[in-house]
Design an enzyme around this catalytic site. Structure first.
Site, PDB file in Angstrom:
ATOM      1  CD  GLU A 249      60.898  42.587  34.214  1.00  0.00           C
ATOM      2  OE1 GLU A 249      59.722  42.861  33.910  1.00  0.00           O
ATOM      3  OE2 GLU A 249      61.621  43.345  34.907  1.00  0.00           O
TER       4      GLU A 249
ATOM      5  CD  GLU B 185      57.465  46.157  39.533  1.00  0.00           C
ATOM      6  OE1 GLU B 185      57.922  45.510  38.560  1.00  0.00           O
ATOM      7  OE2 GLU B 185      56.572  47.029  39.414  1.00  0.00           O
TER       8      GLU B 185
END
Length: 419
Positions: A242, A237
């Site tokens: 973010e 991932e």
């Protein structure tokens, strides 16, 4: 024979008598007796001393003889075995030297290997990129699936399908902008409606360039632009954009299976490493992954939005994974012209070289995701309260819709290049 002379006999008799008288006096005279006794004692003592001296002389002689014998034996040994002693000593010296050289060699090899590993860094050679996919305008959503699922990060959210999202006014697109938002009009007791998009196409390696005008912001929010492989975490991932709540810095993070580390290696980047073990189950990591924070520039939050956004870039190749952020006024001309050349750019914000991480093993083909969740594993609990946000996260998100007017994505374009 003649007649004996009486005169001679008388003299003889007198002498005998005189002698007898003298002997008697010597025997019975106490003074003479003591003197005689002392003479005897003295004579005896002298005899003992002489005997003692003789014993010492004999002992010294014996000791000298023994020492001479030992000396003669050693001399004999030296004369008989000098080659053996020298041979043994040289063998011992050789063995010790050999052991020392081996230990030094092993230690030097270990230290040299560590130094070589620590100093090694990919060349990241220049590539010629070609555009393979572009998401923008009115066709943007056609390249994504709307994931109507329960949030795997335990957020206070309801992910809607495409039709439901459109009816509720959460998505829209025109030639210049793509909007994806959370509901900001109603109260909810089971999670605020929002979106989670996943690309229909897989990608393996490439240059991913997101031109972003606005990102979700505010207490309780947790937006992310990222890629995900199958069989998480073994497929890997990559979190490109973010953050949570009212944060001001973007974080770029890798999440992997066991065997991917960024500790004690050379990294060329401007960001700050937060963790160095990318394995999601590393001790005390709590799925943190290996993150890098961008400490400079408005890369996240309110300041990012007021600045008109910017461009986020991910370069994924076998040698490593890198990420850049460019403010709106600093976007390289080769990006705007559609001919990106990372080799000419400044240092990246984040650098994840393959030094201690087999990139191709840890990251299988990936899909691209956009989502906006609330609270959950990161934005909620103690992180929420430490950000200065009021009350509990779920209560705030469920009962204050007017606080989520800034909780939306405004995307200009997403382009994927490969070489």
């Amino acid at each position: 024979m003649g007649i004996p002379d009486s005169t001679t006999d008388s003299r003889h008799s007198l002498s005998s008598a005189a002698l007898s008288s003298a002997s008697f006096e010597n025997i019975y005279d106490p003074a003479r007796k003591n003197e005689s006794t002392n003479d005897v004692i003295d004579n005896h003592t002298d005899t003992e001393i002489d005997d003692h001296d003789n014993d010492h002389e004999n002992l010294d002689s014996n000791n000298n003889n023994e020492n001479n014998e030992a000396f003669n034996e050693k001399a004999a040994e030296k004369k008989l075995l000098p080659w053996y002693r020298r041979y043994f000593i040289w063998i011992l010296i050789f063995i010790v030297a050999l052991i020392c050289s081996v230990l030094i060699g092993v230690l030097g090899g270990v230290l040299g290997h560590r130094t070589a590993v620590r100093d090694r860094h990919p060349s990241y050679k220049a590539k010629t990129y070609s555009l393979v996919k572009e998401y923008k305008g009115t066709t943007f959503f056609d390249g994504f699936d709307f994931m109507n699922i329960t949030d795997p990060t335990h957020g206070f959210v309801q992910y809607l399908d495409r039709n439901s999202s459109a009816k509720l006014g959460l998505i829209s697109a025109n030639s210049s902008n793509v909007i994806m938002a959370a509901d900001s009009k109603h109260n909810y007791s089971s999670g605020r409606p929002s979106i989670r998009l996943q690309s229909t196409q897989y990608f393996e390696h490439g240059l991913f360039i997101l031109d972003l005008i606005h990102l979700p912001y505010g207490c309780g929010t947790w937006p992310a632009f990222w890629t995900l492989g199958d069989d998480w975490p073994n497929g890997g991932e990559i979190d490109i954009v973010e953050g949570v709540n009212v944060g001001t810095s973007n974080q770029v993070t890798l999440h992997t299976g066991d065997g991917c580390e960024m500790e004690d290696i050379k990294r060329v980047m401007t960001g700050t490493a937060l963790q160095t073990n990318c394995w999601v189950d590393a001790p005390n990591s709590y799925n943190a992954g290996c993150g890098v924070e961008n400490p400079s520039g408005p890369s996240y939050g309110e300041a990012f939005n007021k600045n008109g956004g910017g461009v986020f870039v991910l370069d994924w190749r076998s040698e490593g994974i890198r990420s850049w952020f460019f403010n709106r006024s600093e976007i390289p001309s080769d990006i705007t012209s559609g001919s990106p050349q990372p080799a000419k750019w400044s240092e990246p914000v984040a650098d994840f070289p393959d030094t201690k991480c087999d990139i191709d093993k840890m990251f299988s083909k990936q899909k691209i995701l956009f989502d906006l969740t609330f609270c959950g594993d990161w934005a909620g609990s103690s992180v929420y309260s430490s950000a200065g946000c009021p009350g509990s996260c779920n209560d705030f998100v469920g009962n204050n819709p007017h606080n989520f007017t800034e909780a939306y994505w405004n995307i200009k374009s997403l382009a994927v290049y490969q070489y």
